[in-house]
Every structure is written in C-alpha cells, then in structure tokens.
Design an enzyme around this catalytic site. Sequence first.
Site, PDB file in Angstrom:
ATOM      1  N   TYR A 151       0.968  -0.919  -0.402  1.00 40.62           N
ATOM      2  CA  TYR A 151       0.386   0.175   0.100  1.00 40.62           C
ATOM      3  C   TYR A 151       0.906   1.483  -0.379  1.00 40.62           C
ATOM      4  CZ  TYR A 151      -3.649   3.428   1.869  1.00 40.62           C
ATOM      5  OH  TYR A 151      -3.644   4.823   1.810  1.00 40.62           O
ATOM      6  N   ARG A 158       1.309   7.111  -7.141  1.00 41.09           N
ATOM      7  CA  ARG A 158       0.194   7.838  -6.875  1.00 41.09           C
ATOM      8  C   ARG A 158       0.401   9.046  -6.827  1.00 41.09           C
ATOM      9  NH1 ARG A 158      -5.375   6.917  -3.267  1.00 41.09           N
ATOM     10  NH2 ARG A 158      -3.756   7.156  -1.785  1.00 41.09           N
ATOM     11  N   TYR A 210      -0.960  12.785   7.277  1.00 36.03           N
ATOM     12  CA  TYR A 210      -0.913  11.600   8.210  1.00 36.03           C
ATOM     13  C   TYR A 210       1.281  12.178   8.474  1.00 36.03           C
ATOM     14  CZ  TYR A 210      -5.593   8.948   7.911  1.00 36.03           C
ATOM     15  OH  TYR A 210      -6.287   8.904   7.871  1.00 36.03           O
ATOM     16  N   ARG A 223     -11.736  13.987   1.927  1.00 34.35           N
ATOM     17  CA  ARG A 223     -12.629  12.403   2.958  1.00 34.35           C
ATOM     18  C   ARG A 223     -13.925  12.903   2.415  1.00 34.35           C
ATOM     19  NH1 ARG A 223      -9.678   9.407   6.263  1.00 34.35           N
ATOM     20  NH2 ARG A 223      -7.704  10.753   7.892  1.00 34.35           N
ATOM     21  N   GLU A 323     -14.500  -1.616   5.984  1.00 36.58           N
ATOM     22  CA  GLU A 323     -14.014   0.225   5.567  1.00 36.58           C
ATOM     23  C   GLU A 323     -15.755   0.495   4.533  1.00 36.58           C
ATOM     24  OE1 GLU A 323     -10.180   1.858   4.407  1.00 36.58           O
ATOM     25  OE2 GLU A 323     -11.490   2.647   2.576  1.00 36.58           O
TER      26      GLU A 323
HETATM   27  C1  3EB Z   1      -8.028   6.275   6.330  1.00 33.89           C
HETATM   28  O1  3EB Z   1      -9.043   6.776   6.639  1.00 33.89           O
HETATM   29  C2  3EB Z   1      -8.473   4.935   5.895  1.00 33.89           C
HETATM   30  O2  3EB Z   1      -4.288   6.104   0.250  1.00 33.89           O
HETATM   31  O3  3EB Z   1      -6.826   6.443  -1.010  1.00 33.89           O
HETATM   32  C3  3EB Z   1      -9.207   5.463   3.036  1.00 33.89           C
HETATM   33  C4  3EB Z   1      -9.471   5.895   2.013  1.00 33.89           C
HETATM   34  C5  3EB Z   1      -7.648   4.908   3.118  1.00 33.89           C
HETATM   35  C6  3EB Z   1      -8.309   6.559   0.630  1.00 33.89           C
HETATM   36  C7  3EB Z   1      -5.846   5.790   0.270  1.00 33.89           C
HETATM   37  C8  3EB Z   1      -6.598   5.484   2.190  1.00 33.89           C
HETATM   38  C9  3EB Z   1      -7.101   6.110   1.252  1.00 33.89           C
HETATM   39  O4  3EB Z   1      -6.885   6.586   5.956  1.00 33.89           O
HETATM   40  C10 3EB Z   1      -7.827   4.982   4.423  1.00 33.89           C
END
Ligand code: 3EB
Length: 330
Positions: A151, A158, A210, A223, A323
Amino acid sequence: MVQGSEKPQFAPLLRRAPRVSYRVGDTAAALNESGTLALLGFGAGSQKTGDPRALQIALESFDAPAPLEIWQVDAPVTHGRVDALRWSAGGGWLFAAIELDEREHGGPEGAANTAYTQVRQFLEQRAERHVLRLWNYLGAINEGVGDAERYKQFCDGRAAGMGSFFADGFPAASAIGHHGPAHRLQIYLLACDQPGERVENPRQVSAWRYPRQYGRTPPSFARAMNLPGNDVLAISGTAAVVGHASAHDDDLDAQLDETLINLETLLASADMPAGFDTHSPLKAYVRHAVDAPRVRDFFRRRLPGVPVLLLHGDICRRELLVEIDGWRYA
Ligand code: 3EB
C-alpha cells in the site's frame, strides 16, 4: 454591478450528478439504456464485454448473484480508449478507468505512477478535468513490512504520477486490497467540467497530513467531495480512524460504530442533514469473509433501507477490518 449595456455573464451550467444505483440484471441491457456512463460488475463471475464503460472490479461480492452498479446521466454518452485507459463522457461528466499489470511496470509503485500519469495526461486535454472521486484496487495490499508495504509503495507511485495536477486539493478516494489476479491494479474515477468542494472530517487528521509513521508519502485523498450542483456528497473510504490513529484494533463491532460516527460527522461537515436513506448507495469492504453476516446485520439495524454492497476486500491498515464508502444524495 452589471451595466445595462453589458451582456450578462454566462452562469455555469447546472450539473445534475450521475445517479448511482445497484441492481441485479443483464450487462448488455444496462449498457443499452440511454445515459449509461459506467457499469461496474463485481468479481470473477461478472460478465465480460468490450464496452469501455463496463469494468469488472476484482472484488467479490457477498451477494449471489452479484449486483451491478450503474451510473446514469441525463445526456448522450460517448466513449473511447487511449492506450490502457478507457473513458466515457456525457453532460459534463466523465468516467475513466485504467487497469495495469504491475509486472510490466516494476511493481505497485511503478504501476501507480504510470496509471496516474496516463490519467493526468488524458484529463489535461478534456473539459471534464476536475477529478471528484477515485477508486484504487490492488492485490495483497498489506504485504510487506513498514515502508515496503505494498500500500505504501502504491502511495509513493500515486503521488509521483499525480504530479502537481491536484495542487488545489485531492479528490475523494478509496484504496482497497483485492483477492483477484495478483498483479492487477485497477483505478477508476468520476470527473466533471466543473470543480466540486472538498470536505474534511473534523474528527480525523486530513490524510495528506498523516505523520511519518504511516509511510513516506501520505495518502493523497480528501474525506469527501461535494459534487458540482450540490446534490450529492461522494464519500471516501471511511474506517475507524480517529485523529490519525486506528481505533478498536481487530474489534469489528466497535469499528463499525466508530465508522458510522465518522460518516455522520462528514455529513454534518458538508452541511447535509443527518442519516442515510434508500437513495444513498454505500459499499462495505469486509476483510474477513466470516464477518460479512455481522456487517450485514449492522446495516439492517443501524442503516435500514440503505442500499449496501458488501465486498470482500482488505483495508490498507492491517488492524482495520471494515471500511465504508458511497454516495449521499441530498
Ligand atoms: C484512512 O482513513 C483509511 O489511500 O486513497 C481511506 C480512503 C484510506 C482512501 C487512499 C485510504 C485511502 O486513512 C484508508
């Protein structure tokens, strides 16, 4: 003030969002309906066609027969292909999908880089260049340790492939591990000729902020996205993440409760009324097949009447078991 002698400025065309729904039915018939922009089948058993609008998603559905997901617009639809990318467009909306074999691109990082580069180069010449929503599906997403996790390699590629195309902000997205052909990277998207409005969740640190412990390259997504026309919220993959940390490691029920709080918080943050209804199709990605009945029971109790597609997929953090993403129509 507009002077009397001046011509009025053209207001942007009002864009009515594609209608997204699930149905059990025939692929060819669905493609023949007017306004079909995209048709998603789920799992190895879904029907193959040569139509660029049809995509076989490498995630198995827990329903038999697996439903189709159909996107429909109120306009004629054209479609085509450019290298590995296929697209369709109508009424200001655009669907595009790209599938690559990682082995031809040196692994998940190279494949993601190539895929996003091709997507960007294609969109740069289109009127519908505002990417609102993206889905990313790759195999063995949690394989590898630390920064070598697949990932995280995907996140690196990406970001490199995106370049500065999303300098104004990232689209809403999901990134899920599939159990299909091991080296297949699948990416598909919805774009428009008008921009949407990004929505963040005040309970969660924005993904692009993050801290380092989650990888060299923070995940590039918003989000949620309020689509142009203001009639739909496209919701990114949402899990039991609070702040930047995963909550309730390996506890399915608690993760579902926390995820629903995150979803409700997103609606509030987008100034939408609370709750989901029969017009708001959601997807739940479930890591362990054995958990599917419990997830279904959760939806029956807490989100009655909401169309939900239960798919077998891995979440990008290994402690997360479920999820949810989807669409909330106003
Ligand atoms: C998170 O909240 C969960 O890498 O595109 C959620 C939605 C998550 C998209 C992405 C990753 C992605 O971090 C993981």
